[in-house]
Motif scaffolding. Structure first.
Motif, PDB file in Angstrom:
ATOM      1  N   ILE A  16       0.843  -1.194   0.000  1.00 25.36           N
ATOM      2  CA  ILE A  16       0.000   0.000   0.000  1.00 25.36           C
ATOM      3  C   ILE A  16       0.883   1.250   0.000  1.00 25.36           C
ATOM      4  CG2 ILE A  16      -1.703   1.311   1.337  1.00 25.36           C
ATOM      5  CD1 ILE A  16      -2.746  -1.431   2.372  1.00 25.36           C
ATOM      6  N   GLY A  17       1.914   1.236   0.845  1.00 23.46           N
ATOM      7  CA  GLY A  17       2.838   2.371   0.888  1.00 23.46           C
ATOM      8  C   GLY A  17       3.561   2.561  -0.430  1.00 23.46           C
ATOM      9  N   LYS A  18       3.893   1.479  -1.096  1.00 23.52           N
ATOM     10  CA  LYS A  18       4.554   1.564  -2.401  1.00 23.52           C
ATOM     11  C   LYS A  18       3.661   2.294  -3.396  1.00 23.52           C
ATOM     12  CE  LYS A  18       6.944  -1.414  -5.810  1.00 23.52           C
ATOM     13  NZ  LYS A  18       6.337  -0.964  -7.056  1.00 23.52           N
ATOM     14  N   ARG A  19       2.398   1.931  -3.431  1.00 27.43           N
ATOM     15  CA  ARG A  19       1.465   2.576  -4.355  1.00 27.43           C
ATOM     16  C   ARG A  19       1.316   4.076  -4.060  1.00 27.43           C
ATOM     17  NH1 ARG A  19       2.130  -0.630  -7.427  1.00 27.43           N
ATOM     18  NH2 ARG A  19       0.697  -2.041  -8.506  1.00 27.43           N
ATOM     19  N   ARG A  20       1.204   4.419  -2.803  1.00 27.20           N
ATOM     20  CA  ARG A  20       1.020   5.832  -2.438  1.00 27.20           C
ATOM     21  C   ARG A  20       2.277   6.639  -2.743  1.00 27.20           C
ATOM     22  NH1 ARG A  20      -2.178   4.839   3.352  1.00 27.20           N
ATOM     23  NH2 ARG A  20      -4.132   4.121   2.380  1.00 27.20           N
ATOM     24  N   PHE A  21       3.430   6.051  -2.450  1.00 29.96           N
ATOM     25  CA  PHE A  21       4.685   6.726  -2.764  1.00 29.96           C
ATOM     26  C   PHE A  21       4.824   6.913  -4.273  1.00 29.96           C
ATOM     27  CE2 PHE A  21       9.097   6.079  -4.201  1.00 29.96           C
ATOM     28  CZ  PHE A  21       9.641   7.263  -3.740  1.00 29.96           C
ATOM     29  N   HIS A  76      -9.788  -4.465   7.397  1.00 26.11           N
ATOM     30  CA  HIS A  76      -9.368  -3.062   7.350  1.00 26.11           C
ATOM     31  C   HIS A  76      -8.256  -2.854   6.325  1.00 26.11           C
ATOM     32  CE1 HIS A  76      -8.068   0.926   8.514  1.00 26.11           C
ATOM     33  NE2 HIS A  76      -6.863   0.455   8.800  1.00 26.11           N
ATOM     34  N   VAL A  77      -7.255  -3.713   6.371  1.00 26.06           N
ATOM     35  CA  VAL A  77      -6.122  -3.565   5.445  1.00 26.06           C
ATOM     36  C   VAL A  77      -6.577  -3.796   4.012  1.00 26.06           C
ATOM     37  CG1 VAL A  77      -3.851  -4.449   4.805  1.00 26.06           C
ATOM     38  CG2 VAL A  77      -4.457  -4.227   7.216  1.00 26.06           C
ATOM     39  N   ALA A  78      -7.468  -4.767   3.799  1.00 24.51           N
ATOM     40  CA  ALA A  78      -7.967  -5.041   2.445  1.00 24.51           C
ATOM     41  C   ALA A  78      -8.733  -3.841   1.886  1.00 24.51           C
ATOM     42  CB  ALA A  78      -8.852  -6.282   2.457  1.00 24.51           C
ATOM     43  N   ARG A  79      -9.487  -3.158   2.743  1.00 20.90           N
ATOM     44  CA  ARG A  79     -10.203  -1.950   2.281  1.00 20.90           C
ATOM     45  C   ARG A  79      -9.212  -0.865   1.881  1.00 20.90           C
ATOM     46  NH1 ARG A  79     -13.607  -3.117   6.671  1.00 20.90           N
ATOM     47  NH2 ARG A  79     -12.558  -1.556   7.966  1.00 20.90           N
ATOM     48  N   LEU A  86      -5.516  -2.336  -5.264  1.00 17.61           N
ATOM     49  CA  LEU A  86      -4.943  -3.641  -4.962  1.00 17.61           C
ATOM     50  C   LEU A  86      -6.026  -4.585  -4.447  1.00 17.61           C
ATOM     51  CD1 LEU A  86      -1.750  -2.388  -3.072  1.00 17.61           C
ATOM     52  CD2 LEU A  86      -1.979  -2.928  -5.508  1.00 17.61           C
ATOM     53  N   ASP A  87      -5.928  -5.848  -4.812  1.00 19.68           N
ATOM     54  CA  ASP A  87      -6.943  -6.836  -4.448  1.00 19.68           C
ATOM     55  C   ASP A  87      -6.333  -7.887  -3.518  1.00 19.68           C
ATOM     56  OD1 ASP A  87      -9.219  -8.386  -4.335  1.00 19.68           O
ATOM     57  OD2 ASP A  87      -8.869  -9.370  -6.271  1.00 19.68           O
ATOM     58  N   TYR A  88      -6.274  -7.566  -2.230  1.00 18.91           N
ATOM     59  CA  TYR A  88      -5.685  -8.478  -1.256  1.00 18.91           C
ATOM     60  C   TYR A  88      -6.615  -9.673  -1.021  1.00 18.91           C
ATOM     61  CZ  TYR A  88      -1.893  -5.348   0.212  1.00 18.91           C
ATOM     62  OH  TYR A  88      -0.748  -4.583   0.255  1.00 18.91           O
ATOM     63  N   ARG A  89      -5.985 -10.859  -0.939  1.00 18.45           N
ATOM     64  CA  ARG A  89      -6.736 -12.086  -0.658  1.00 18.45           C
ATOM     65  C   ARG A  89      -6.019 -12.820   0.485  1.00 18.45           C
ATOM     66  NH1 ARG A  89     -10.122 -13.427  -5.067  1.00 18.45           N
ATOM     67  NH2 ARG A  89      -9.889 -11.978  -6.817  1.00 18.45           N
ATOM     68  N   PHE A  90      -6.300 -12.393   1.689  1.00 18.41           N
ATOM     69  CA  PHE A  90      -5.584 -12.935   2.842  1.00 18.41           C
ATOM     70  C   PHE A  90      -5.860 -14.427   3.050  1.00 18.41           C
ATOM     71  CE2 PHE A  90      -5.369  -8.409   4.103  1.00 18.41           C
ATOM     72  CZ  PHE A  90      -4.006  -8.342   4.386  1.00 18.41           C
ATOM     73  N   ASP A 124       2.158 -10.973  -6.137  1.00 15.03           N
ATOM     74  CA  ASP A 124       1.941 -12.415  -6.136  1.00 15.03           C
ATOM     75  C   ASP A 124       1.666 -12.944  -4.730  1.00 15.03           C
ATOM     76  OD1 ASP A 124       2.235 -12.530  -8.846  1.00 15.03           O
ATOM     77  OD2 ASP A 124       4.279 -13.306  -8.828  1.00 15.03           O
ATOM     78  N   HIS A 125       2.302 -12.348  -3.727  1.00 12.40           N
ATOM     79  CA  HIS A 125       2.097 -12.807  -2.351  1.00 12.40           C
ATOM     80  C   HIS A 125       0.711 -12.456  -1.838  1.00 12.40           C
ATOM     81  CE1 HIS A 125       3.069 -14.009   1.704  1.00 12.40           C
ATOM     82  NE2 HIS A 125       2.859 -12.795   2.171  1.00 12.40           N
ATOM     83  N   PHE A 126       0.300 -11.207  -2.028  1.00 13.00           N
ATOM     84  CA  PHE A 126      -0.952 -10.751  -1.424  1.00 13.00           C
ATOM     85  C   PHE A 126      -2.179 -10.866  -2.326  1.00 13.00           C
ATOM     86  CE2 PHE A 126       2.125  -8.450   1.275  1.00 13.00           C
ATOM     87  CZ  PHE A 126       1.690  -8.908   2.501  1.00 13.00           C
ATOM     88  N   GLU A 127      -1.971 -10.925  -3.621  1.00  9.80           N
ATOM     89  CA  GLU A 127      -3.122 -10.958  -4.532  1.00  9.80           C
ATOM     90  C   GLU A 127      -3.318 -12.295  -5.236  1.00  9.80           C
ATOM     91  OE1 GLU A 127      -3.765  -6.593  -6.250  1.00  9.80           O
ATOM     92  OE2 GLU A 127      -1.824  -7.424  -6.880  1.00  9.80           O
TER      93      GLU A 127
END
Length: 232
Positions: A16-21, A76-79, A86-90, A124-127
């Protein structure tokens, strides 16, 4: 201007920080003069090469967090991630030690593809539920980036780049970094966490101004207009 980012592939806020940066950097007028370097950090260096359980199991058992609290945190993190596209799939995350993945990022840096490797690993890890500790997966990723298979094999047959990863750990500790993502600009400014785009933008502007101060030459010699009007 050099920006170093301490980050772990297994950290959801790091993506998320990468995208915002990246959004702030894309709007920065001097972005072509900015060098970005990814530094290694591990949230849990004691994690075995592979963990037999889900991300929820891992956090609730190894970190002592109640399962309901973990589920709420995931939501919360997924939102927040969706807000950055980003489409997180925990529920599909494969829990694995990220040390070799960090070595791969250093290998990719030697080939000028560090950011591409970091992006793929996080996505690949989170999505996509990929195993970031898998030799087969890491080899496929690296070869896809144009790195020779023989060089990737060295990550599994030698300690190549292990010292570089450990050096990042030590340097991060010396800078007082205890959580990620952490952004260091010219070794003068530090930003902790996945800050809003506006915060990154303000930090870039301030760092640029301090590194490139405006020098006035013969400023008193020319006519100029001011708040009270212009000279005749």
């Amino acid at each position: 201007m050099k920006i170093e980012i301490w980050s772990d592939v297994a950290c959801p806020w790091c993506y998320i920080g990468k995208r915002r940066f990246e959004a702030a950097l894309a709007a920065f007028p001097h972005r072509d003069a900015v060098e970005v370097a990814w530094r290694s950090y591990q949230l849990d260096p004691t994690l075995p090469e592979h963990y037999d359980g889900t991300e929820l199991d891992y956090l609730s058992t190894r970190k002592g967090m109640p399962p309901q609290q973990v589920s709420q945190m995931f939501d919360h993190v997924a939102r927040e991630a969706r807000g950055e596209g980003l489409d997180y799939r925990f529920d599909s995350v494969v829990v694995a030690n990220s040390f070799t993945a960090h070595r791969l990022i250093h290998l990719a840096a030697a080939h000028g593809t560090q950011d591409a490797a970091k992006e793929r690993l996080l996505s690949d890890h989170f999505e996509h539920g990929k195993d970031i500790g898998s030799r087969e997966y890491l080899t496929s990723l690296a070869v896809g980036l144009g790195i020779r298979r023989a060089e990737v094999d060295e990550l599994f047959t030698t300690d190549k780049y292990a010292d570089d990863v450990r050096f990042d750990f030590e340097e991060g500790r010396s800078l007082g970094i205890s959580g990620v993502p952490f952004f260091v600009i010219d070794r003068k400014f530090g930003l902790s966490g996945a800050q809003p785009v506006e915060t990154f933008s303000a930090a870039l502007d301030q760092a640029w101004q301090e590194a490139n101060p405006l020098v006035l030459v013969n400023s008193a010699d020319g006519a100029a207009c001011g708040p009270d009007g212009c000279p005749a």
